[in-house]
Design an enzyme around this catalytic site. Structure first.
Site, short mmCIF file in Angstrom:
data_model
loop_
_atom_site.label_atom_id
_atom_site.label_comp_id
_atom_site.label_asym_id
_atom_site.label_seq_id
_atom_site.Cartn_x
_atom_site.Cartn_y
_atom_site.Cartn_z
N HIS A 1 -67.15 31.65 12.05
CA HIS A 1 -68.53 31.72 12.55
C HIS A 1 -69.29 30.43 12.22
O HIS A 1 -70.52 30.40 12.29
CB HIS A 1 -69.27 32.90 11.92
CG HIS A 1 -68.80 34.25 12.41
ND1 HIS A 1 -68.54 34.52 13.73
CD2 HIS A 1 -68.55 35.41 11.74
CE1 HIS A 1 -68.16 35.79 13.86
NE2 HIS A 1 -68.16 36.35 12.66
N TYR B 1 -69.48 37.01 26.42
CA TYR B 1 -69.28 38.46 26.30
C TYR B 1 -69.55 39.11 27.66
O TYR B 1 -68.81 39.98 28.10
CB TYR B 1 -70.26 38.99 25.25
CG TYR B 1 -70.15 40.46 24.97
CD1 TYR B 1 -69.32 40.93 23.95
CD2 TYR B 1 -70.89 41.39 25.70
CE1 TYR B 1 -69.23 42.29 23.67
CE2 TYR B 1 -70.80 42.75 25.43
CZ TYR B 1 -69.97 43.20 24.42
OH TYR B 1 -69.87 44.55 24.16
P1 A3P Z 1 -72.31 46.11 19.70
O1 A3P Z 1 -72.79 46.19 18.30
O2 A3P Z 1 -73.39 45.69 20.66
O3 A3P Z 1 -71.59 47.34 20.15
P2 A3P Z 1 -67.99 40.63 16.82
O4 A3P Z 1 -66.58 41.01 17.11
O5 A3P Z 1 -68.28 39.21 17.12
O6 A3P Z 1 -68.40 41.07 15.47
O7 A3P Z 1 -68.89 41.43 17.87
C1 A3P Z 1 -69.06 42.82 17.77
C2 A3P Z 1 -69.66 43.35 19.04
O8 A3P Z 1 -68.66 43.33 20.08
C3 A3P Z 1 -70.11 44.79 18.90
O9 A3P Z 1 -71.22 44.91 19.79
C4 A3P Z 1 -68.87 45.52 19.40
O10 A3P Z 1 -69.10 46.84 19.79
C5 A3P Z 1 -68.49 44.65 20.56
N1 A3P Z 1 -67.09 44.84 20.98
C6 A3P Z 1 -65.99 44.81 20.21
N2 A3P Z 1 -64.88 45.06 20.94
C7 A3P Z 1 -65.31 45.24 22.21
C8 A3P Z 1 -64.62 45.54 23.43
N3 A3P Z 1 -63.31 45.70 23.49
N4 A3P Z 1 -65.38 45.67 24.56
C9 A3P Z 1 -66.72 45.52 24.51
N5 A3P Z 1 -67.41 45.24 23.38
C10 A3P Z 1 -66.71 45.11 22.24
#
Ligand code: A3P
Length: 281
Positions: A89, A174
């Site tokens: 990050h 995303y």
């Molecule tokens: P939300 O809290 O909005 O649901 P990171 O992996 O960078 O920590 O990001 C986490 C975010 O990505 C979370 O968002 C999580 O739910 C979402 N996320 C993880 N896997 C996902 C997937 N396969 N499809 C869509 N969103 C996903």
């Protein structure tokens, strides 16, 4: 609670990133075939990591984040003989010098910052490695001031902005993954010079759906060494809603106005911002 964060170069980090490790980042020895998976927290890092991890026949090792752990980290990273995919990050400025000199491939993931704010708010509440912020209003203020882990989202994205056209950097959002995951997977595999058939892509699409990732995480005992985000080793905290536009359920109209003003002020020349702009109104 007060001791879970510390500052390095004016930016908040979790204590799971030791000061010694952060101080020695520039001594990291990058390999030319390393791939870095870079993002501001909550941008979809685990999702992209899962896509990469499901590409068949790759001879790739997905490591834990470069800033996760203590001073023994670089010794640990040296042990991998296969091509390393290393999540982080870190903003561009803090990224180890060597990675830039060797022009390693970098995938930078971006997401609409309103959705990131909401996602990070929940992460702060659920993750024992982060301080407890009582209310959404208080959290949003911290987020806008950049008084959160990894600093200001604006600074982070702008640090990468200047490098968006570098040949070794792939920008992925995303929102585009939500819209057309197979297309995004093709983008990633093409960037990594890996040939993947359409049926293999369909399989990756299925394996990396939100519901599939969430339920397999709940079922399996994940190895804490397989950490993707330096803020937690507990994958169950990651899969919350997985939607575009959830911010609408949290922002008041005044909060939206304040956010948009700052966004316009800071991001008006940003092309990276175009990757998700359509989703922030
Ligand atoms: P939300 O809290 O909005 O649901 P990171 O992996 O960078 O920590 O990001 C986490 C975010 O990505 C979370 O968002 C999580 O739910 C979402 N996320 C993880 N896997 C996902 C997937 N396969 N499809 C869509 N969103 C996903």
């Amino acid at each position: 609670q007060l001791n879970v964060l510390h500052k390095f170069k004016g930016i908040l980090f979790s204590t799971m990133s030791s000061k010694e490790l952060l101080n020695s980042l520039d001594s990291f020895d990058a390999r030319e075939d390393d791939v870095f998976l870079v993002s501001y927290p909550k941008s979809g890092t685990h999702w992209v990591a899962e896509v990469i991890g499901n590409i068949p026949n790759t001879k790739i090792t997905l490591t834990s984040p470069i800033e996760f752990g203590d001073i023994s980290k670089f010794e640990e990273l040296k042990m991998y003989s296969k091509r390393r995919v290393i999540p982080t990050h870190l903003s561009y400025d803090i990224l180890p010098r060597n990675i830039k000199q060797k022009q390693c491939k970098i995938i930078y993931v971006v997401r609409n910052p309103k959705d990131i704010a909401v996602s990070l708010f929940h992460y702060y509440r659920d993750n024992p490695n982060l301080p407890c912020i009582e209310t959404w209003d208080a959290f949003l203020e911290l987020f806008l001031r950049g008084d959160v882990v990894y600093g200001s989202w604006f600074d982070h994205v702008l640090s990468w902005e200047e490098h968006k056209d570098d040949k070794n950097i792939l920008i992925i959002s995303y929102e585009e993954m939500k819209k057309d995951l197979s297309k995004s997977i093709k983008k990633i595999t093409t960037f990594l010079d890996i040939n993947v058939s359409d049926s293999e892509i369909n399989k990756i699409v299925w394996k990396t759906s939100f519901s599939e990732m969430k339920s397999s995480t709940a079922k399996e005992n994940y190895n804490p060494n397989h950490t993707i985000c330096a803020l937690t080793s507990n994958r169950n905290l990651v899969f919350r809603k997985g939607a575009v536009g959830d911010w609408i359920n949290y922002f008041t109209s005044k909060q939206k106005r304040v956010f948009d003003e700052l966004f316009t002020q800071r991001m008006k020349h940003s092309e990276l911002a175009r990757h998700f702009e359509d989703y922030s109104e």
